[in-house]
Design a protein around this motif. Structure first.
Motif, PDB file in Angstrom:
ATOM      1  N   ILE A  48     -12.041 -16.939  -7.182  1.00  0.00           N
ATOM      2  CA  ILE A  48     -10.900 -16.220  -6.591  1.00  0.00           C
ATOM      3  C   ILE A  48      -9.681 -16.365  -7.504  1.00  0.00           C
ATOM      4  O   ILE A  48      -8.975 -15.395  -7.797  1.00  0.00           O
ATOM      5  N   SER A  49      -9.489 -17.583  -7.982  1.00  0.00           N
ATOM      6  CA  SER A  49      -8.366 -17.858  -8.858  1.00  0.00           C
ATOM      7  C   SER A  49      -8.440 -17.032 -10.149  1.00  0.00           C
ATOM      8  O   SER A  49      -7.455 -16.443 -10.588  1.00  0.00           O
ATOM      9  N   GLU A  50      -9.635 -16.971 -10.721  1.00  0.00           N
ATOM     10  CA  GLU A  50      -9.816 -16.188 -11.958  1.00  0.00           C
ATOM     11  C   GLU A  50      -9.541 -14.717 -11.714  1.00  0.00           C
ATOM     12  O   GLU A  50      -8.947 -14.036 -12.540  1.00  0.00           O
ATOM     13  N   PHE A  51     -10.000 -14.212 -10.572  1.00  0.00           N
ATOM     14  CA  PHE A  51      -9.745 -12.806 -10.260  1.00  0.00           C
ATOM     15  C   PHE A  51      -8.235 -12.555 -10.201  1.00  0.00           C
ATOM     16  O   PHE A  51      -7.726 -11.592 -10.784  1.00  0.00           O
ATOM     17  N   ILE A  52      -7.530 -13.433  -9.522  1.00  0.00           N
ATOM     18  CA  ILE A  52      -6.069 -13.265  -9.391  1.00  0.00           C
ATOM     19  C   ILE A  52      -5.415 -13.320 -10.776  1.00  0.00           C
ATOM     20  O   ILE A  52      -4.582 -12.479 -11.117  1.00  0.00           O
ATOM     21  N   ASP A  53      -5.854 -14.300 -11.603  1.00  0.00           N
ATOM     22  CA  ASP A  53      -5.252 -14.456 -12.932  1.00  0.00           C
ATOM     23  C   ASP A  53      -5.519 -13.253 -13.830  1.00  0.00           C
ATOM     24  O   ASP A  53      -4.765 -12.990 -14.763  1.00  0.00           O
ATOM     25  N   SER A  54      -6.628 -12.539 -13.552  1.00  0.00           N
ATOM     26  CA  SER A  54      -6.976 -11.396 -14.410  1.00  0.00           C
ATOM     27  C   SER A  54      -6.138 -10.153 -14.092  1.00  0.00           C
ATOM     28  O   SER A  54      -6.185  -9.165 -14.816  1.00  0.00           O
ATOM     29  N   LEU A  55      -5.395 -10.197 -13.005  1.00  0.00           N
ATOM     30  CA  LEU A  55      -4.614  -9.015 -12.605  1.00  0.00           C
ATOM     31  C   LEU A  55      -3.373  -8.862 -13.478  1.00  0.00           C
ATOM     32  O   LEU A  55      -2.816  -9.852 -13.952  1.00  0.00           O
ATOM     33  N   PRO A  56      -2.925  -7.621 -13.656  1.00  0.00           N
ATOM     34  CA  PRO A  56      -1.639  -7.440 -14.322  1.00  0.00           C
ATOM     35  C   PRO A  56      -0.521  -8.003 -13.451  1.00  0.00           C
ATOM     36  O   PRO A  56      -0.735  -8.243 -12.254  1.00  0.00           O
ATOM     37  N   GLU A  57       0.648  -8.172 -14.039  1.00  0.00           N
ATOM     38  CA  GLU A  57       1.759  -8.767 -13.278  1.00  0.00           C
ATOM     39  C   GLU A  57       2.065  -7.957 -12.019  1.00  0.00           C
ATOM     40  O   GLU A  57       2.404  -8.510 -10.972  1.00  0.00           O
ATOM     41  N   SER A  58       1.915  -6.626 -12.108  1.00  0.00           N
ATOM     42  CA  SER A  58       2.182  -5.785 -10.924  1.00  0.00           C
ATOM     43  C   SER A  58       1.181  -6.102  -9.805  1.00  0.00           C
ATOM     44  O   SER A  58       1.526  -6.067  -8.619  1.00  0.00           O
ATOM     45  N   GLY A  59      -0.066  -6.428 -10.194  1.00  0.00           N
ATOM     46  CA  GLY A  59      -1.076  -6.791  -9.193  1.00  0.00           C
ATOM     47  C   GLY A  59      -0.741  -8.106  -8.526  1.00  0.00           C
ATOM     48  O   GLY A  59      -0.934  -8.282  -7.316  1.00  0.00           O
ATOM     49  N   LYS A  60      -0.248  -9.053  -9.319  1.00  0.00           N
ATOM     50  CA  LYS A  60       0.138 -10.355  -8.745  1.00  0.00           C
ATOM     51  C   LYS A  60       1.309 -10.166  -7.785  1.00  0.00           C
ATOM     52  O   LYS A  60       1.345 -10.746  -6.694  1.00  0.00           O
ATOM     53  N   GLU A  61       2.239  -9.329  -8.174  1.00  0.00           N
ATOM     54  CA  GLU A  61       3.361  -9.060  -7.261  1.00  0.00           C
ATOM     55  C   GLU A  61       2.851  -8.371  -5.988  1.00  0.00           C
ATOM     56  O   GLU A  61       3.355  -8.617  -4.893  1.00  0.00           O
ATOM     57  N   GLY A  62       1.831  -7.523  -6.158  1.00  0.00           N
ATOM     58  CA  GLY A  62       1.240  -6.847  -4.991  1.00  0.00           C
ATOM     59  C   GLY A  62       0.681  -7.860  -4.005  1.00  0.00           C
ATOM     60  O   GLY A  62       0.848  -7.719  -2.786  1.00  0.00           O
ATOM     61  N   ILE A  63       0.012  -8.895  -4.529  1.00  0.00           N
ATOM     62  CA  ILE A  63      -0.520  -9.950  -3.653  1.00  0.00           C
ATOM     63  C   ILE A  63       0.629 -10.617  -2.896  1.00  0.00           C
ATOM     64  O   ILE A  63       0.558 -10.821  -1.676  1.00  0.00           O
ATOM     65  N   LEU A  64       1.691 -10.948  -3.600  1.00  0.00           N
ATOM     66  CA  LEU A  64       2.839 -11.591  -2.935  1.00  0.00           C
ATOM     67  C   LEU A  64       3.384 -10.675  -1.835  1.00  0.00           C
ATOM     68  O   LEU A  64       3.716 -11.128  -0.733  1.00  0.00           O
ATOM     69  N   ARG A  65       3.423  -9.361  -2.111  1.00  0.00           N
ATOM     70  CA  ARG A  65       3.996  -8.419  -1.127  1.00  0.00           C
ATOM     71  C   ARG A  65       3.137  -8.270   0.115  1.00  0.00           C
ATOM     72  O   ARG A  65       3.584  -7.695   1.115  1.00  0.00           O
ATOM     73  N   CYS A  66       1.886  -8.732   0.051  1.00  0.00           N
ATOM     74  CA  CYS A  66       1.033  -8.673   1.257  1.00  0.00           C
ATOM     75  C   CYS A  66       1.349  -9.825   2.213  1.00  0.00           C
ATOM     76  O   CYS A  66       0.801  -9.883   3.312  1.00  0.00           O
ATOM     77  N   HIS A  67       2.204 -10.754   1.792  1.00  0.00           N
ATOM     78  CA  HIS A  67       2.528 -11.905   2.648  1.00  0.00           C
ATOM     79  C   HIS A  67       3.688 -11.596   3.583  1.00  0.00           C
ATOM     80  O   HIS A  67       4.685 -11.013   3.157  1.00  0.00           O
ATOM     81  N   PRO A  68       3.566 -12.039   4.833  1.00  0.00           N
ATOM     82  CA  PRO A  68       4.679 -11.853   5.763  1.00  0.00           C
ATOM     83  C   PRO A  68       5.800 -12.829   5.439  1.00  0.00           C
ATOM     84  O   PRO A  68       5.544 -13.905   4.896  1.00  0.00           O
ATOM     85  N   ASP A  69       7.020 -12.457   5.776  1.00  0.00           N
ATOM     86  CA  ASP A  69       8.127 -13.415   5.656  1.00  0.00           C
ATOM     87  C   ASP A  69       7.831 -14.625   6.518  1.00  0.00           C
ATOM     88  O   ASP A  69       7.204 -14.510   7.581  1.00  0.00           O
ATOM     89  N   LEU A  70       8.309 -15.781   6.087  1.00  0.00           N
ATOM     90  CA  LEU A  70       8.228 -16.970   6.935  1.00  0.00           C
ATOM     91  C   LEU A  70       9.296 -16.857   8.013  1.00  0.00           C
ATOM     92  O   LEU A  70      10.445 -16.506   7.725  1.00  0.00           O
ATOM     93  N   ALA A  71       8.902 -17.123   9.244  1.00  0.00           N
ATOM     94  CA  ALA A  71       9.809 -17.013  10.400  1.00  0.00           C
ATOM     95  C   ALA A  71      10.466 -15.633  10.443  1.00  0.00           C
ATOM     96  O   ALA A  71      11.640 -15.512  10.784  1.00  0.00           O
ATOM     97  N   GLY A  72       9.704 -14.611  10.093  1.00  0.00           N
ATOM     98  CA  GLY A  72      10.264 -13.263  10.034  1.00  0.00           C
ATOM     99  C   GLY A  72       9.851 -12.397  11.215  1.00  0.00           C
ATOM    100  O   GLY A  72       9.444 -12.889  12.269  1.00  0.00           O
ATOM    101  N   ARG A  73       9.932 -11.076  10.980  1.00  0.00           N
ATOM    102  CA  ARG A  73       9.697 -10.101  12.047  1.00  0.00           C
ATOM    103  C   ARG A  73       8.297 -10.216  12.661  1.00  0.00           C
ATOM    104  O   ARG A  73       8.136 -10.126  13.866  1.00  0.00           O
ATOM    105  N   ASP A  74       7.286 -10.419  11.794  1.00  0.00           N
ATOM    106  CA  ASP A  74       5.915 -10.503  12.323  1.00  0.00           C
ATOM    107  C   ASP A  74       5.739 -11.687  13.260  1.00  0.00           C
ATOM    108  O   ASP A  74       5.025 -11.596  14.258  1.00  0.00           O
ATOM    109  N   LEU A  75       6.388 -12.801  12.921  1.00  0.00           N
ATOM    110  CA  LEU A  75       6.281 -13.971  13.808  1.00  0.00           C
ATOM    111  C   LEU A  75       6.942 -13.635  15.150  1.00  0.00           C
ATOM    112  O   LEU A  75       6.373 -13.885  16.213  1.00  0.00           O
TER     113      LEU A  75
END
Ligand SMILES: NC(=O)N[C@H]1NC(=O)NC1=O
Length: 174
Positions: A48-75
């Motif tokens: 899993i780690s290797e797959f993530i590392d193989s992504l372009p920087e935009s892909g890594k940012e995409g992964i981060l953008r799939c995360h909900p804010d902590l103590a945010g609207r979804d909570l």
């Protein structure tokens, strides 16, 4: 769950069980299925780690953008994934006082405004005071540093989610 059992899973079951080890990114799980057999749980984690590392920087940012804010609207709305809800509750983020809640909201917004992706940290390895402190400190970093830092945290979250699924007798989603 024994690693041999993991290796024997058809991809539908594999994605069903492990699809959220990286928050809302089942494509990662679906991709690493091709790398079976895994000799051990750390080998699955490494794939899993290797797959993530193989992504372009935009892909890594995409992964981060799939995360909900902590103590945010979804909570607040009750729309977090089960995994994220448990992690945020464990860190005490579901019981912030009003001063903590408004500080968290303000800093989360500041962070997103600055970097274009949300602040990500492994909530299970931190408490709310530590999270607030790191959020404030990390707002000062450069974008590339934060992208890498966020991805490190994604990998920690992934490790704990994998361990929760494989090393315990918790009922799985089969
Ligand atoms: N924004 C963020 O860090 N979210 C994640 N952290 C964590 O431990 N679970 C999450 O959903």
């Amino acid at each position: 769950m024994d690693i041999n059992l993991v290796n024997a899973l058809p991809y539908e079951d594999f994605v069903n069980i492990f699809g959220n080890v990286v928050e809302k990114c089942p494509i990662i799980t679906a991709s690493v299925w091709s790398k079976r057999p895994f000799v051990s749980l750390p080998a699955l984690e490494a794939a899993i780690s290797e797959f993530i590392d193989s992504l372009p920087e935009s892909g890594k940012e995409g992964i981060l953008r799939c995360h909900p804010d902590l103590a945010g609207r979804d909570l607040q709305r009750g729309t977090l994934t089960l995994e994220s809800r448990e992690e945020q509750a464990r860190a005490g983020l579901d019981s912030l006082n009003s001063a903590e809640a408004s500080r968290m909201t303000r800093l989360n917004e500041e962070y997103k405004e600055r970097f274009g992706f949300p602040f990500v940290i492994c909530a299970r390895m931190n408490d709310k005071a530590n999270i607030l402190r790191q959020l404030s400190e990390r707002c000062q970093n450069e974008r590339a540093v934060e992208r890498a830092r966020g991805i490190e945290e994604v990998k920690k979250i992934c490790r704990l989610r994998l361990q929760g699924l494989v090393l315990t007798d918790a009922p799985n989603k089969l």
